[in-house]
Design a protein around this motif. Structure first.
Motif, PDB file in Angstrom:
ATOM      1  N   LEU A   1      39.094  47.414  32.879  1.00  0.00           N
ATOM      2  CA  LEU A   1      40.559  47.356  32.933  1.00  0.00           C
ATOM      3  C   LEU A   1      41.038  45.933  33.238  1.00  0.00           C
ATOM      4  O   LEU A   1      41.941  45.410  32.577  1.00  0.00           O
ATOM      5  CB  LEU A   1      41.088  48.306  34.020  1.00  0.00           C
ATOM      6  CG  LEU A   1      41.012  49.804  33.697  1.00  0.00           C
ATOM      7  CD1 LEU A   1      41.183  50.637  34.962  1.00  0.00           C
ATOM      8  CD2 LEU A   1      42.090  50.171  32.687  1.00  0.00           C
ATOM      9  N   GLY A   2      40.411  45.317  34.246  1.00  0.00           N
ATOM     10  CA  GLY A   2      40.795  43.948  34.619  1.00  0.00           C
ATOM     11  C   GLY A   2      40.548  42.974  33.479  1.00  0.00           C
ATOM     12  O   GLY A   2      41.354  42.077  33.226  1.00  0.00           O
ATOM     13  N   LYS A   3      39.436  43.202  32.779  1.00  0.00           N
ATOM     14  CA  LYS A   3      39.071  42.316  31.673  1.00  0.00           C
ATOM     15  C   LYS A   3      40.068  42.467  30.522  1.00  0.00           C
ATOM     16  O   LYS A   3      40.519  41.477  29.956  1.00  0.00           O
ATOM     17  CB  LYS A   3      37.654  42.683  31.212  1.00  0.00           C
ATOM     18  CG  LYS A   3      36.805  41.494  30.813  1.00  0.00           C
ATOM     19  CD  LYS A   3      35.412  41.941  30.371  1.00  0.00           C
ATOM     20  CE  LYS A   3      34.446  42.029  31.548  1.00  0.00           C
ATOM     21  NZ  LYS A   3      33.088  42.452  31.150  1.00  0.00           N
ATOM     22  N   ASP A   4      40.418  43.696  30.215  1.00  0.00           N
ATOM     23  CA  ASP A   4      41.354  43.938  29.109  1.00  0.00           C
ATOM     24  C   ASP A   4      42.720  43.319  29.378  1.00  0.00           C
ATOM     25  O   ASP A   4      43.409  42.902  28.442  1.00  0.00           O
ATOM     26  CB  ASP A   4      41.505  45.440  28.841  1.00  0.00           C
ATOM     27  CG  ASP A   4      40.319  45.987  28.052  1.00  0.00           C
ATOM     28  OD1 ASP A   4      39.428  45.185  27.711  1.00  0.00           O
ATOM     29  OD2 ASP A   4      40.288  47.196  27.791  1.00  0.00           O
ATOM     30  N   LEU A   5      43.118  43.276  30.649  1.00  0.00           N
ATOM     31  CA  LEU A   5      44.419  42.670  30.968  1.00  0.00           C
ATOM     32  C   LEU A   5      44.293  41.161  31.152  1.00  0.00           C
ATOM     33  O   LEU A   5      45.275  40.476  31.430  1.00  0.00           O
ATOM     34  CB  LEU A   5      45.006  43.299  32.246  1.00  0.00           C
ATOM     35  CG  LEU A   5      45.409  44.766  32.135  1.00  0.00           C
ATOM     36  CD1 LEU A   5      45.826  45.300  33.506  1.00  0.00           C
ATOM     37  CD2 LEU A   5      46.568  44.934  31.147  1.00  0.00           C
ATOM     38  N   ASN A   6      43.072  40.674  31.031  1.00  0.00           N
ATOM     39  CA  ASN A   6      42.794  39.236  31.171  1.00  0.00           C
ATOM     40  C   ASN A   6      43.341  38.684  32.502  1.00  0.00           C
ATOM     41  O   ASN A   6      43.948  37.620  32.549  1.00  0.00           O
ATOM     42  CB  ASN A   6      43.405  38.476  29.975  1.00  0.00           C
ATOM     43  CG  ASN A   6      42.934  37.025  29.913  1.00  0.00           C
ATOM     44  OD1 ASN A   6      41.939  36.671  30.541  1.00  0.00           O
ATOM     45  ND2 ASN A   6      43.667  36.197  29.192  1.00  0.00           N
ATOM     46  N   LEU A   7      43.098  39.434  33.572  1.00  0.00           N
ATOM     47  CA  LEU A   7      43.638  39.035  34.886  1.00  0.00           C
ATOM     48  C   LEU A   7      42.991  37.758  35.409  1.00  0.00           C
ATOM     49  O   LEU A   7      43.572  37.050  36.220  1.00  0.00           O
ATOM     50  CB  LEU A   7      43.450  40.168  35.908  1.00  0.00           C
ATOM     51  CG  LEU A   7      44.183  41.480  35.603  1.00  0.00           C
ATOM     52  CD1 LEU A   7      43.923  42.497  36.710  1.00  0.00           C
ATOM     53  CD2 LEU A   7      45.684  41.242  35.444  1.00  0.00           C
ATOM     54  N   ILE A   8      41.814  37.480  34.905  1.00  0.00           N
ATOM     55  CA  ILE A   8      41.079  36.313  35.385  1.00  0.00           C
ATOM     56  C   ILE A   8      41.861  35.010  35.141  1.00  0.00           C
ATOM     57  O   ILE A   8      41.678  34.018  35.846  1.00  0.00           O
ATOM     58  CB  ILE A   8      39.664  36.304  34.752  1.00  0.00           C
ATOM     59  CG1 ILE A   8      38.673  35.615  35.675  1.00  0.00           C
ATOM     60  CG2 ILE A   8      39.671  35.725  33.365  1.00  0.00           C
ATOM     61  CD1 ILE A   8      37.225  35.833  35.296  1.00  0.00           C
ATOM     62  N   GLN A   9      42.755  35.018  34.164  1.00  0.00           N
ATOM     63  CA  GLN A   9      43.571  33.837  33.866  1.00  0.00           C
ATOM     64  C   GLN A   9      44.391  33.367  35.078  1.00  0.00           C
ATOM     65  O   GLN A   9      44.754  32.206  35.175  1.00  0.00           O
ATOM     66  CB  GLN A   9      44.520  34.112  32.691  1.00  0.00           C
ATOM     67  CG  GLN A   9      45.598  35.152  33.017  1.00  0.00           C
ATOM     68  CD  GLN A   9      46.537  35.467  31.851  1.00  0.00           C
ATOM     69  OE1 GLN A   9      47.181  34.585  31.300  1.00  0.00           O
ATOM     70  NE2 GLN A   9      46.574  36.740  31.486  1.00  0.00           N
ATOM     71  N   PHE A  10      44.698  34.299  36.016  1.00  0.00           N
ATOM     72  CA  PHE A  10      45.570  33.952  37.141  1.00  0.00           C
ATOM     73  C   PHE A  10      44.794  33.472  38.369  1.00  0.00           C
ATOM     74  O   PHE A  10      45.395  33.039  39.346  1.00  0.00           O
ATOM     75  CB  PHE A  10      46.388  35.174  37.582  1.00  0.00           C
ATOM     76  CG  PHE A  10      47.235  35.769  36.480  1.00  0.00           C
ATOM     77  CD1 PHE A  10      48.226  35.010  35.858  1.00  0.00           C
ATOM     78  CD2 PHE A  10      47.053  37.085  36.086  1.00  0.00           C
ATOM     79  CE1 PHE A  10      49.010  35.562  34.867  1.00  0.00           C
ATOM     80  CE2 PHE A  10      47.840  37.648  35.093  1.00  0.00           C
ATOM     81  CZ  PHE A  10      48.811  36.882  34.473  1.00  0.00           C
ATOM     82  N   ILE A  11      43.477  33.632  38.357  1.00  0.00           N
ATOM     83  CA  ILE A  11      42.713  33.420  39.602  1.00  0.00           C
ATOM     84  C   ILE A  11      42.753  31.975  40.089  1.00  0.00           C
ATOM     85  O   ILE A  11      42.535  31.034  39.329  1.00  0.00           O
ATOM     86  CB  ILE A  11      41.268  33.942  39.446  1.00  0.00           C
ATOM     87  CG1 ILE A  11      41.307  35.470  39.472  1.00  0.00           C
ATOM     88  CG2 ILE A  11      40.357  33.413  40.561  1.00  0.00           C
ATOM     89  CD1 ILE A  11      39.992  36.136  39.263  1.00  0.00           C
ATOM     90  N   GLU A  12      43.063  31.865  41.373  1.00  0.00           N
ATOM     91  CA  GLU A  12      43.049  30.568  42.028  1.00  0.00           C
ATOM     92  C   GLU A  12      41.792  30.522  42.892  1.00  0.00           C
ATOM     93  O   GLU A  12      41.621  31.361  43.782  1.00  0.00           O
ATOM     94  CB  GLU A  12      44.289  30.459  42.912  1.00  0.00           C
ATOM     95  CG  GLU A  12      44.602  29.044  43.321  1.00  0.00           C
ATOM     96  CD  GLU A  12      45.813  29.005  44.232  1.00  0.00           C
ATOM     97  OE1 GLU A  12      45.774  28.312  45.242  1.00  0.00           O
ATOM     98  OE2 GLU A  12      46.801  29.716  43.906  1.00  0.00           O
TER      99      GLU A  12
END
Lengths: 246, 246
Positions: B105-116
């Protein structure tokens, strides 16, 4: 709430009326669909089924209530302990929703009085108290939604039982703190029972704590020990500056 | 929502604006306190602390999000599967909120783009995707409350991923059901990619399923295999009466 009660009153039997009133007193607000609460107290031994053959008992509601309880306590701890990391929060929550604690909560509310079962109630072990406490929370969620679950848990779990300092193991007993302080300060202390009665089939003890013959705090609980502890906690918070050496 | 956006627009930097817009797209509603969402993507390696020295990172929000996710899925399953007992509900929920599934789920939403983070993102294992998915749910709860958590989980977890029949192991793959049916009925089937693009740093495949040269269903997903499966599921539900032998 008054309106709900009025609409409800019209069609209810005297038996429904007693159930409604007792449940309302426990919840602190009016139930809407009384049947959900009945289900919350129906043991599987009743062998009830709905029109589709699905069995009617509190076990599914227990699952739902357990989830809501965990979520509400998580939300509470998150706000209450901004210093605690994930591990701390997890540990604190499991102390609050421990089997032992849930059993105590169910017992104090005397939920067993509502249980519908083919097995005599005294045959059940201690866990029945915690199980129906959880199913009651599940019923509240179904009947009135998450915010009412929160209200109920605040009133029945957090306010009377959750004491972060004690859960952290920093305070073992408020009574011993009070006694320690009195001895150090050369004060006379005295606990006495000023009330001992039974309401709704539940015995309640009223305990008074006096220091130097002045009444400092009073509390009621289902055992003398608990009432003493509650009164001590109240006294402790009232005198916190004096007693706290930090 | 328009009002919130207006108030917010006044004081925000262009960088805030991009973050706001992207988060809003993912949530399906406007965030109110943007800082909560920033915290949801702050890795502990950033070594941030607040004015009281408490560390700022997503781990506490992960705890909160995990609890909310469990509660929302419990509520969903309770209503969706009236035939399931406590054991069934528990099993189904753990399939839905499995580590593997949350990572997806996290991968599909590409949440990693926001990680600081001070650690390069490609050094993280797969679990980071699921962890920030949970912390995002925690942030939604803090920012907008339980009902918005429910909305988000409905939109991002339940609708696209939760398929009770498949979770029960009754359906392994809709694609294989479609192929089986076509072979039995002597129909020609054909899957083709009609679209292949990247939006917001995320690759999307559009897949079309035709039977006897007629387009039956289309679907988009982050891999060709997933898009085929989604299109097959849509076709399956459209043709259910014909294909279902029960």
């Amino acid at each position: 709430m008054r309106l709900i009660r009025k609409i409800f009153t019209k069609s209810r039997s005297p038996e429904d009326g007693i159930f409604f009133d007792t449940i309302e007193k426990i919840l602190g607000f009016a139930p809407i669909t009384l049947d959900i609460y009945r289900k919350a107290f129906t043991h599987r031994s009743s062998n009830k089924t709905d029109e589709n053959g699905n069995s009617i008992n509190y076990e599914r509601l227990e699952f739902l209530g357990d989830a809501m309880l965990s979520a509400v306590i998580a939300g509470y701890l998150f706000g209450k302990a901004p210093y605690g990391d994930e591990g701390y929060l997890t540990k604190m929550r499991s102390k609050i929703v421990s089997r032992e604690h849930l059993n105590e909560l169910g017992k104090d509310l005397n939920l067993i009085q509502f249980i519908e079962s083919k097995v005599p109630v005294h045959h059940f072990g201690d866990n029945i108290h915690g199980n129906v406490f959880e199913s009651l929370v599940g019923a509240i969620y179904l009947d009135r939604g998450y915010v009412y679950c929160e209200k109920f848990i605040q009133k029945r779990v957090i306010v009377p039982y959750v004491d972060i300092a004690r859960l952290e193991g920093k305070v073992i007993s408020y009574k011993s703190l009070v006694i320690e302080w009195c001895q150090k300060e050369k004060r006379l202390f005295h606990y006495d029972i000023f009330d001992d009665n039974g309401i709704d089939g539940q015995r309640l003890f009223g305990v008074r704590l006096s220091i130097d013959d002045k009444v400092i705090a009073k509390a009621r609980a289902t055992s003398k020990k608990k009432a003493e502890e509650k009164a001590s906690q109240r006294a402790y918070f009232a005198f916190q500056e004096k007693m706290d050496k930090k």
